[in-house]
Design a protein around this motif. Structure first.
Motif, PDB file in Angstrom:
ATOM      1  N   GLY A   1       0.802  -1.207   0.000  1.00 15.95           N
ATOM      2  CA  GLY A   1       0.000   0.000   0.000  1.00 15.95           C
ATOM      3  C   GLY A   1       0.837   1.261   0.000  1.00 15.95           C
ATOM      4  O   GLY A   1       2.029   1.248  -0.313  1.00 15.95           O
TER       5      GLY A   1
ATOM      6  N   LEU B   1      -7.331   1.083  -0.551  1.00 16.14           N
ATOM      7  CA  LEU B   1      -7.602   0.781   0.863  1.00 16.14           C
ATOM      8  C   LEU B   1      -9.102   0.776   1.131  1.00 16.14           C
ATOM      9  O   LEU B   1      -9.608  -0.104   1.850  1.00 16.14           O
ATOM     10  CB  LEU B   1      -6.899   1.795   1.755  1.00 16.14           C
TER      11      LEU B   1
ATOM     12  N   TYR C   1      -3.353  -4.993   4.250  1.00 11.06           N
ATOM     13  CA  TYR C   1      -2.856  -3.848   3.484  1.00 11.06           C
ATOM     14  C   TYR C   1      -1.684  -3.273   4.265  1.00 11.06           C
ATOM     15  O   TYR C   1      -1.840  -2.867   5.415  1.00 11.06           O
ATOM     16  CB  TYR C   1      -3.989  -2.833   3.337  1.00 11.06           C
TER      17      TYR C   1
ATOM     18  N   SER D   1       1.118  -0.503   4.629  1.00 14.63           N
ATOM     19  CA  SER D   1       1.630   0.816   4.265  1.00 14.63           C
ATOM     20  C   SER D   1       3.089   0.946   4.694  1.00 14.63           C
ATOM     21  O   SER D   1       3.424   0.649   5.848  1.00 14.63           O
ATOM     22  CB  SER D   1       0.820   1.919   4.950  1.00 14.63           C
TER      23      SER D   1
ATOM     24  N   ASN E   1      -3.297   2.648  11.647  1.00  6.34           N
ATOM     25  CA  ASN E   1      -3.741   3.685  10.727  1.00  6.34           C
ATOM     26  C   ASN E   1      -3.086   5.039  10.980  1.00  6.34           C
ATOM     27  O   ASN E   1      -3.196   5.938  10.147  1.00  6.34           O
ATOM     28  CB  ASN E   1      -5.258   3.852  10.818  1.00  6.34           C
TER      29      ASN E   1
ATOM     30  N   ARG F   1      -5.312  -2.883   7.981  1.00 11.52           N
ATOM     31  CA  ARG F   1      -4.211  -2.103   7.428  1.00 11.52           C
ATOM     32  C   ARG F   1      -3.163  -1.944   8.529  1.00 11.52           C
ATOM     33  O   ARG F   1      -3.491  -1.578   9.671  1.00 11.52           O
ATOM     34  CB  ARG F   1      -4.688  -0.735   6.959  1.00 11.52           C
TER      35      ARG F   1
END
Length: 212
Positions: free
Chosen positions: A104, A138, A152, A154, A173, A207
Motif C-alpha cells: 500500500g 484501501l 494492506y 503501508s 492507521n 491495514r
C-alpha cells in the motif's frame, strides 16, 4: 509456503520476491512480461488491464499467499490500482487462494483524527495521484465482503534503497515517526515485514504500517 508475487519485476515487488526466496519459500513471479524475470523462479503472466476471472484463477492457482505490488505511475494509469484490488478480492477465491497481502501507500495514514497525510499541504505534488489511488484501494479492502483474508501494508513516508537498518515497528492507521521525527524504512526491511506478515498472519483484514 507457496507465494505468488504480482509485480515481481518492480523495485518493491522484486525485493519482496528476493526476500521470499532467501527464506526458502516456493515463489511464483506473476508479471505482464515474462522475459523481464531474471531469477530462477516459476513465472506466470497476467495483464492487469485485460485480466478476466479465468486469467486470475490461472495465474494464482494452488498458491497459499498472493503479495501484490502494483502502481499506475509508470503508465500514468492510476485507476488500475483500485481496479486490481477489486478484481483480486472478487476472483482469487476461484483460484483457491486464501490470503492477499497488498503493498500500500503512506498517504492514507492519519496525521490527526480524520486527517490523512496526503491531504496536508506538505505532501509532495508529484506523488499525490498515486497516493490517492492507493487510498482508493484501501477503501476497496475495507468495504469488501470477499472471503479472502487480506492485509494492506503501508510503508513509511520514505521508503528507500538499501539493506536492513535494524528492527522495524508495526503501526496501524496512524502516521508515526522515529526519535528524530522521521518516517522512513529501507525497502529490504519493508520486504521483511511483508514476509513476516505472510508467515505469521497476525493482522488479518487490517491495514498496518511499517517504519523505524
Amino acid at each position: 509456503m507457496k507465494l505468488a508475487v504480482l509485480g515481481a519485476t518492480g523495485w518493491i515487488g522484486g525485493t519482496i520476491m528476493q526476500q521470499a526466496i532467501s527464506r526458502g519459500h516456493e515463489v511464483i513471479a506473476v508479471v505482464r512480461d515474462a522475459s523481464k524475470v531474471t531469477q530462477d523462479v516459476a513465472v506466470r503472466t497476467l495483464d492487469l488491464t485485460t485480466m478476466t476471472s479465468d486469467a486470475i484463477a490461472s495465474a494464482f492457482a494452488d498458491v497459499d499467499v498472493v503479495i501484490a505490488s502494483i502502481g499506475g505511475r509508470a503508465a500514468q494509469n492510476h485507476q488500475v490500482v483500485s481496479q486490481t484490488a477489486k478484481q483480486l478480492l472478487q476472483h482469487l477465491p476461484k483460484a483457491g487462494t486464501p490470503r492477499l497481502l497488498w503493498v500500500g501507500g503512506a498517504g492514507s495514514l492519519e496525521v490527526a483524527p480524520g486527517v490523512t497525510l496526503v491531504s496536508t499541504p506538505e505532501f509532495p505534488a508529484d506523488y499525490k495521484a498515486e497516493a490517492i489511488a492507493q487510498g482508493e484501494a484501501l477503501a476497496v479492502f475495507r468495504d469488501t465482503d470477499s472471503a479472502i483474508e487480506w492485509t494492506y501494508v503501508s510503508p513509511a513516508a520514505i521508503i528507500f534503497p538499501g539493506e536492513s537498518e535494524g528492527p522495524y515497528r508495526i503501526g496501524g492507521n496512524e502516521f508515526f515517526t522515529d526519535a528524530l521525527g522521521q518516517s522512513r524504512v529501507s525497502v529490504v526491511d519493508y520486504a521483511k515485514a511483508m514476509l513476516d506478515e505472510a508467515e505469521n498472519a497476525q493482522h488479518i483484514n487490517q491495514r498496518i504500517s511499517v517504519a523505524y
